[in-house]
Design a protein around this motif. Sequence first.
Motif, PDB file in Angstrom:
ATOM      1  N   ARG A  24       0.840  -1.207   0.000  1.00 43.57           N
ATOM      2  CA  ARG A  24       0.000   0.000   0.000  1.00 43.57           C
ATOM      3  C   ARG A  24       0.878   1.260   0.000  1.00 43.57           C
ATOM      4  NH1 ARG A  24      -3.983  -2.428   4.643  1.00 43.57           N
ATOM      5  NH2 ARG A  24      -5.930  -2.440   3.480  1.00 43.57           N
TER       6      ARG A  24
ATOM      7  N   ARG B 269       2.391   1.714  -3.515  1.00 41.60           N
ATOM      8  CA  ARG B 269       1.416   2.177  -4.519  1.00 41.60           C
ATOM      9  C   ARG B 269       0.696   3.457  -4.113  1.00 41.60           C
ATOM     10  NH1 ARG B 269      -0.937   1.174  -9.570  1.00 41.60           N
ATOM     11  NH2 ARG B 269      -2.970   0.570  -8.723  1.00 41.60           N
ATOM     12  N   LYS B 270       0.846   3.803  -2.827  1.00 42.56           N
ATOM     13  CA  LYS B 270       0.126   4.955  -2.267  1.00 42.56           C
ATOM     14  C   LYS B 270      -1.386   4.811  -2.472  1.00 42.56           C
ATOM     15  CE  LYS B 270       3.726   8.580  -2.688  1.00 42.56           C
ATOM     16  NZ  LYS B 270       4.869   7.862  -2.381  1.00 42.56           N
ATOM     17  N   LYS B 271      -1.874   3.588  -2.264  1.00 41.73           N
ATOM     18  CA  LYS B 271      -3.310   3.297  -2.384  1.00 41.73           C
ATOM     19  C   LYS B 271      -3.719   2.437  -1.189  1.00 41.73           C
ATOM     20  CE  LYS B 271      -3.429   4.553  -6.845  1.00 41.73           C
ATOM     21  NZ  LYS B 271      -3.966   5.825  -7.251  1.00 41.73           N
ATOM     22  N   ASP B 272      -4.907   2.715  -0.652  1.00 43.74           N
ATOM     23  CA  ASP B 272      -5.344   1.993   0.547  1.00 43.74           C
ATOM     24  C   ASP B 272      -6.062   0.674   0.250  1.00 43.74           C
ATOM     25  OD1 ASP B 272      -4.403   4.071   2.002  1.00 43.74           O
ATOM     26  OD2 ASP B 272      -6.374   4.986   2.403  1.00 43.74           O
ATOM     27  N   ARG B 273      -6.719   0.630  -0.887  1.00 46.27           N
ATOM     28  CA  ARG B 273      -7.621  -0.498  -1.155  1.00 46.27           C
ATOM     29  C   ARG B 273      -6.832  -1.757  -1.524  1.00 46.27           C
ATOM     30  NH1 ARG B 273     -12.876  -1.206  -1.799  1.00 46.27           N
ATOM     31  NH2 ARG B 273     -13.804  -2.155  -3.641  1.00 46.27           N
TER      32      ARG B 273
ATOM     33  N   ASP C 143     -12.419  -0.859   2.308  1.00 44.57           N
ATOM     34  CA  ASP C 143     -11.188  -0.838   1.522  1.00 44.57           C
ATOM     35  C   ASP C 143     -10.781  -2.205   1.002  1.00 44.57           C
ATOM     36  OD1 ASP C 143     -10.472   1.800   1.211  1.00 44.57           O
ATOM     37  OD2 ASP C 143      -9.662   1.941   3.235  1.00 44.57           O
TER      38      ASP C 143
ATOM     39  N   ASP D 117     -11.426  -1.772 -10.619  1.00 43.07           N
ATOM     40  CA  ASP D 117     -10.906  -1.100  -9.421  1.00 43.07           C
ATOM     41  C   ASP D 117      -9.420  -0.793  -9.508  1.00 43.07           C
ATOM     42  OD1 ASP D 117     -13.120  -0.841  -7.876  1.00 43.07           O
ATOM     43  OD2 ASP D 117     -12.262  -1.851  -6.140  1.00 43.07           O
TER      44      ASP D 117
ATOM     45  N   LYS E  80      -7.198   1.257 -10.544  1.00 42.85           N
ATOM     46  CA  LYS E  80      -6.473   2.482 -10.183  1.00 42.85           C
ATOM     47  C   LYS E  80      -6.472   2.725  -8.667  1.00 42.85           C
ATOM     48  CE  LYS E  80     -10.144   5.923 -10.988  1.00 42.85           C
ATOM     49  NZ  LYS E  80     -10.872   5.354  -9.872  1.00 42.85           N
ATOM     50  N   ASP E  81      -7.367   2.056  -7.946  1.00 39.92           N
ATOM     51  CA  ASP E  81      -7.437   2.256  -6.487  1.00 39.92           C
ATOM     52  C   ASP E  81      -6.736   1.170  -5.681  1.00 39.92           C
ATOM     53  OD1 ASP E  81      -8.968   4.563  -6.690  1.00 39.92           O
ATOM     54  OD2 ASP E  81     -10.811   3.395  -6.927  1.00 39.92           O
TER      55      ASP E  81
ATOM     56  N   GLY F 137      -3.997  -1.051  -3.951  1.00 38.73           N
ATOM     57  CA  GLY F 137      -2.609  -1.018  -3.478  1.00 38.73           C
ATOM     58  C   GLY F 137      -1.964  -2.391  -3.551  1.00 38.73           C
TER      59      GLY F 137
END
Length: 468
Positions: A156, A159-163, A208, A227, A229-230, A232
């Motif tokens: 996460r 990737r700087k993404k939470d999901r 998430d 999904d 792009k969201d 991680g």
Amino acid sequence: MFNFVQKRFKVLRIWKIGVQSVTGFEEQYRARTQKSFNMFQEASKYLPGGVAGNGKFIEPYPIYVRNARGARLWDIDGYEYTDLLMGAGVHILGHSPKVVLDAVKKQMEKGIHYYMPAEAEVKLGKKVCQLMSAIDMVRFVNTGTESTQMALRTARAYRKKDRIGKFEGNFHGQHDSVLISALSTAGEPNNLLPSIDSAGIPKAFAQDVLILPYNDIDGTLSSIRKDAKDLGAVIVEPVSAFGLGSIPADKEFLKAVREITIENDIPLIFDEVVTNFRLALGGAAEFFGVKPDLVCLGKILGGGFAIGGYGGRKDIMDKMVTPKTGLWDLKEQIFQSGCFSGNPITMTAGLVVLDELEKKNIYPRLNSITEKLQDGLIEIGEQFEYDMLVTGVSSILQIHFGIKDIRNKRDAMKANKAMAKTFHLGLRAKGIMASAHPLFLSTEHTEKDVNHILEVTEIVLKEMQSFN
Ligand code: PMP
């Protein structure tokens, strides 16, 4: 069609027998486990459920173990068991191998736990990186739960993404992000929704988590695409052990998951807590020929002592985990530490076991003896015309009833759990340590043990009929 109906009818009839037979096996079980029963009553005053972990609570009460060696356990009533749980898949060389005991005793003389790093940690790290092609750098932690928690945090952060994407029925331990749709389901088969598996997990965690259909290429690809792009990370169990019942992923399915995650630059995490050093020296990545970005480790890796670990691509691990000089930049990097992480006892034991596995090429014999057990179980099941399904791969196996095939959580939930419970209680009442949990063989199990397990299985199934 007629045959099918007839067989279904039989399953229903046997299910009834199964429920009734609980009493028979329970009587036998209680008769020989008086001391365990007394200890359970005493334990229950201080330990919830009399145990240190729900998985160890086996009804009507657990057997308390006095000691273990090789492929055997002895309970405090003095009865011997052929062990098929093997420390939940930890003891691939059997309980307490002499090489491990000797090395650990030596290490204990030099110190049990330093907090500061020591040579054993470096050696085990190097060995893991040499054996597992997907791992360039590794961090050791203390449990499988921590492994998946930290691998997900790493991905996460990268990737700087939470999901995250996780598969329905895949079990990744007990932290809040993953105890979701591991044990339960929500939504329709073509529209899976997150289902929180435990009281106390905040609902926000479920928001998430994207729930994906295991072994379903089309469903998985279209969900990930929507999904992408969201996300991680996508995490998967290459063999879904505890949550699904020892069901291997299809190779083509893992390949498809790998391709779509590469296309979208989403780190793919293999949870190899069960499969590492069990399917092959190089784990599931070697076995399936699919290379993930990060890998979660545990069980066998600790040589019998508590362990977890996670590692993978150098660019990810280095960027996200390696502390930089001066102050750590915890806005960009992850925090991960642990009082007991990398302790010299666990590192020493793990190293000895990996050395043994490397030297001895244990897999062909271990797998073939497991296959013999699986084949024998299937044959006995057919003889009794039980709808008994034996799943697994390599030296992992599991026994289900009332179902012909399991590929995902929805299938697994249709199995006859009451009958499996009765059957396993019958085995324990007759000296085979097994439960409705993944079962494991070790190098200490012999052909004689396999024959003995098969003989006892036959007796248990026969008694299940006679209880009618
Ligand atoms: N991942 C998988 C695939 C597991 O089966 C388990 C537990 N058996 C875990 C993670 C969690 O490991 P631990 O019990 O050491 O926390």
